[in-house]
Scaffold this active site. Structure first.
Site, mmCIF file in Angstrom:
data_model
loop_
_atom_site.group_PDB
_atom_site.id
_atom_site.type_symbol
_atom_site.label_atom_id
_atom_site.label_comp_id
_atom_site.label_asym_id
_atom_site.label_seq_id
_atom_site.Cartn_x
_atom_site.Cartn_y
_atom_site.Cartn_z
ATOM 1 N N SER A 1 -1.424 4.799 -20.902
ATOM 2 C CA SER A 1 -0.944 5.113 -21.614
ATOM 3 C C SER A 1 0.240 3.442 -21.820
ATOM 4 O O SER A 1 0.378 2.860 -21.106
ATOM 5 C CB SER A 1 0.432 5.841 -21.522
ATOM 6 O OG SER A 1 1.202 5.471 -20.463
ATOM 7 N N TYR A 2 1.301 3.995 -23.059
ATOM 8 C CA TYR A 2 1.974 2.593 -23.363
ATOM 9 C C TYR A 2 2.370 1.569 -21.884
ATOM 10 O O TYR A 2 3.148 2.232 -21.343
ATOM 11 C CB TYR A 2 3.664 2.858 -24.418
ATOM 12 C CG TYR A 2 3.910 1.683 -24.894
ATOM 13 C CD1 TYR A 2 2.894 1.445 -25.342
ATOM 14 C CD2 TYR A 2 4.921 1.795 -24.352
ATOM 15 C CE1 TYR A 2 3.748 -0.027 -26.472
ATOM 16 C CE2 TYR A 2 6.066 1.075 -25.028
ATOM 17 C CZ TYR A 2 4.997 -0.457 -25.799
ATOM 18 O OH TYR A 2 5.755 -1.451 -26.514
ATOM 19 N N PRO A 3 1.896 0.919 -22.060
ATOM 20 C CA PRO A 3 2.711 -0.126 -20.566
ATOM 21 C C PRO A 3 3.668 -0.584 -20.766
ATOM 22 O O PRO A 3 4.505 -1.418 -18.904
ATOM 23 C CB PRO A 3 0.912 -1.089 -20.365
ATOM 24 C CG PRO A 3 1.083 -1.810 -21.729
ATOM 25 C CD PRO A 3 1.382 -0.389 -22.625
ATOM 26 N N ARG A 4 4.611 -0.242 -21.676
ATOM 27 C CA ARG A 4 6.192 -0.898 -21.323
ATOM 28 C C ARG A 4 6.910 0.315 -21.146
ATOM 29 O O ARG A 4 7.499 0.326 -22.000
ATOM 30 C CB ARG A 4 6.324 -1.947 -22.286
ATOM 31 C CG ARG A 4 5.626 -3.313 -22.567
ATOM 32 C CD ARG A 4 6.245 -4.251 -22.898
ATOM 33 N NE ARG A 4 5.617 -3.871 -24.297
ATOM 34 C CZ ARG A 4 3.938 -4.713 -24.871
ATOM 35 N NH1 ARG A 4 3.835 -5.928 -23.548
ATOM 36 N NH2 ARG A 4 3.675 -4.425 -25.541
#
Length: 716
Positions: free
Chosen positions: A324-327
DNA sequence: GCAAGGTC
């Protein structure tokens, strides 16, 4: 009605399209490779939807022509210089797409992340679309997770953009630019005037400088450390060939006399008595859901990858659809999160697949909830199984997946035995405590955590014994270590320096600027400040001492907090953007004036520590062979060109005279001028050879010094 | 040649 939806990034555009269209949509390319336009009908609001996106901020800010060039103005003028907003060349294609699509739409619906920066990006988008169609209706979709029900609700109940939040961001942008540029130019130009050979930029920024400060602060603590002796009572019992060590409840005392007196009393009645044996269930908690900061810390500590590297790798995995989105700052999963489907995808893995299969039969445990939620992204988790990864990608994917599975597993369970013993009136307990691990649970899939059982003898309450050893022992406080990358990430996160997405970049910046050197010790990477880094921080601290610490590093960190607080006030409308900007700018202007006036101190006091006619200069640390070598530079009137190499363990100092031809070991002495044995000839040869190889590396920071014109070093 | 914040 035609609705144009604009997300903050391509991935969100794709996800909301998938949800709102129910999978029935057509795709058009745009002038930008990453940006697609998706068209579909949305009968729920009787509309035709086009979903597209930007790629972060659309605009960038810079000074006007009169101030852009470094020598065009006094750096102080930058605080009041007008700032222009422009769309950088690589964003032009996105702007064109927004104009075309906006011109055709009745309503613009902003789908940027629901945070301050998202609100600002929303305003940027609205500005462009209004140019194409002045009467376009601007709305904002509010969502906290990419979940079908929420996305539909957001599309059907849009709200307004929050101007206050956007303005708070605008103020931050202006402040960062003005403060950063003014101080960077002032510092760089001042030192260049003094030392013509100086190359490179001595940058200053509200994030990078406190970051450097943390590294220097720890360095100073290591340097200032003097071991302290303490005393404690040591008790042990050897029974059936096995030794049980007991820890004194008092810990240890720094007062030898006091410790000795207590010890005397213990000796008068040295028979030990077990007063209590308790057994209780204990747990080792499974980890929290994974945030960016935690991923970076784990990456540095467990996977030996730099924070920046971990984020880059995670980004790549994200683009390939594996994670998933890592930030994200979020360490809690939405209650409606579909855990089982994602766990199911991992059942095919040869390493953890078997464990993943146990979740359907009672192995699943609802993840713990952390305290953070950025309302935009879920914790980092695997979205698909990836079987063919290699190298760093494999390592990072494995960590993310095991962490996710651990979160969805159950706490490890054990039984802990505590034994309380009294001896001569003093309390003791065995260490380590007795532990039996009963259920490993999450530990099975999460080898990064260790929990090891330990047995203690089967003591009975009331039982008495004669200790095998009962002594007054002496110990020493141990030296603190230099900062690791993981430590630094933690410090920055705790102190609010940077964001999850930028912390790694700031660390990279201070390394790139040569303020900090990375040093490997075994498998651990430590951050050690260079001469330049120490000089800058010490220099500012030195100025700070004379001016109510206005410029000290703690003060700078404090200013970052203050700016953040004022931004919140702007968001809450208790202050205006202009007031906030003015207050902050005035503060920095004041700082600037003092810093410039006192800047000589940064160059001299900071970079050199005077001691009589000689001066010493901490330069850097390098590993010479297997030995930690501390390099000092020492100059005296008669020996201008000298390097001092100190071998810490042996307290041997070698003074190396650097001559044009190469390196020559000249004499030896200790830093404190005490007589120490000269090195053996063989050792000298080793040092000499190693230095020749490493000299250039070694001297890189010293060359800076030469550039400052304080010593004329020549090297081959 | 400057910053920090988005993102690719």
């Amino acid at each position: 009605m035609r609705v144009l939806c604009v997300a903050e990034k391509p991935s969100i555009a794709r996800s909301i399209t998938g949800i709102l269209s129910g999978g029935q949509y057509s795709t058009r390319n745009t002038g930008n490779n990453f940006v697609k336009n998706y068209d579909f009908d949305y009968p729920q609001t009787n509309s035709t939807f086009t979903v597209t996106c930007v790629s972060g901020h659309l605009t960038s800010q810079d000074f006007g022509e009169a101030h852009r060039k470094w020598n065009s103005c006094d750096p102080f003028a930058l605080f009041d210089a007008p700032v222009e907003t422009l769309i950088p060349p690589d964003k032009k294609s996105i702007e064109r797409n927004l104009r075309t699509e906006g011109g055709r739409a009745d309503t613009l619906m902003i789908w940027t992340d629901c945070d301050r920066e998202g609100e600002h990006i929303g305003m940027e988008i609205a500005r462009v679309c209004r140019k194409a169609k002045p009467n376009i209706v601007v709305k904002r979709a509010r969502f906290s997770a990419i979940i079908a029900q929420q996305i539909h609700h957001a599309a059907q109940h849009p709200i307004e953009l929050d101007r206050a939040q956007a303005e708070a961001v605008e103020a931050r942008i202006l402040l960062d630019l003005k403060v950063g540029a003014a101080f960077t130019r002032m510092q760089t130009l001042a030192l260049q005037r003094q030392f013509a050979q100086l190359e490179g930029v001595l940058s200053y920024g509200p994030c990078q400088f406190p970051t450097l400060g943390f590294v220097v602060q720890r360095y100073n603590r290591v340097k200032a450390f003097r071991p302290e002796t303490f005393w404690y009572i040591y008790l042990s019992l050897t029974r059936d060939g096995e030794e049980t060590k007991f820890t004194w409840k008092e810990g240890h005392l720094f007062d030898q006399g006091g410790a000795a007196r207590i010890y005397e009393i213990v000796l008068q009645n040295p028979r030990a008595r077990v007063i209590r044996v308790t057994k209780k269930d204990t747990k080792k908690w499974k980890p929290l859901p994974l945030t960016t900061v935690e991923l970076q810390k784990a990456g540095s500590r467990l996977l030996k990858l730099a924070p920046k590297k971990v984020l880059d790798v995670a980004e790549k995995l994200y683009q390939q659809g594996f994670v998933s989105y890592p930030r994200t700052e979020t360490d809690q999963f939405d209650p409606q999160f579909d855990f089982m489907t994602l766990i199911g995808k991992q059942t095919v893995d040869p390493a953890w697949g078997e464990f993943a299969r146990t979740y359907q039969n009672g192995g699943f445990g609802v993840p713990r909830k952390g305290k953070n939620n950025d309302k935009a992204h879920p914790p980092i988790h695997p979205t698909a199984h990836a079987g063919n990864l290699v190298g760093d990608e494999k390592k990072v994917y494995e960590y993310i997946t095991r962490r996710f599975l651990a979160c969805c597993s159950k706490d490890a369970e054990g039984s802990q035995t505590t034994v309380e013993v009294v001896c001569g009136g003093e309390d003791f307990y065995p260490l380590p405590l007795g532990l039996i691990v009963l259920q490993r649970n999450y530990l099975e899939v999460y080898p990064y955590d260790k929990w090891i059982g330990h047995t203690v003898p089967n003591f009975q309450e009331g039982e008495e014994f004669d200790p095998s050893v009962c002594e007054l022992r002496e110990g020493q406080t141990s030296k603190p270590n230099y900062l690791t990358e993981a430590d630094l990430v933690t410090l920055m996160d705790k102190n609010g320096i940077g964001t999850d997405a930028t912390i790694a970049q700031h660390i990279q910046t201070i390394v790139d600027r040569e303020y900090v050197v990375e040093r490997m010790e075994g498998a651990i990477k430590y951050l050690v400040p260079s001469t330049l880094g120490i000089g800058l921080i010490d220099g500012y601290n030195e100025i700070g001492k004379s001016f109510s610490r206005l410029l000290s590093f703690t003060r700078l960190t404090f200013l970052v907090h203050q700016t953040e607080r004022r931004m919140v006030q702007v968001c809450e409308r208790t202050t205006t953007k202009n007031d906030m900007l003015q207050t902050s700018l005035d503060q920095y202007k004041h700082m600037f004036i003092i810093a410039r006036r006192e800047f000589d101190k940064v160059a001299t006091v900071g970079l050199i520590t005077h001691s009589h006619s000689a001066w010493k200069l901490m330069v850097s640390h390098r590993v010479l062979g297997d030995t930690l070598v501390q390099v000092l530079l020492e100059g005296q009137e008669e020996v201008e060109e000298a390097v001092v190499v100190e071998e810490e363990e042996e307290a041997v100092v070698v003074v190396v005279v650097v001559v044009e031809m190469g390196v020559m070991v000249a004499t030896a002495r200790q830093a404190e001028e005490e007589e120490v044995p000269l090195l053996h000839a063989a050792e000298v040869a080793v040092v000499e050879a190693a230095l020749e190889v490493q000299l250039l590396l070694l001297l890189t920071p010293i060359l800076k010094v030469r550039a400052f014109g304080m010593i004329s070093l020549t090297h081959a």
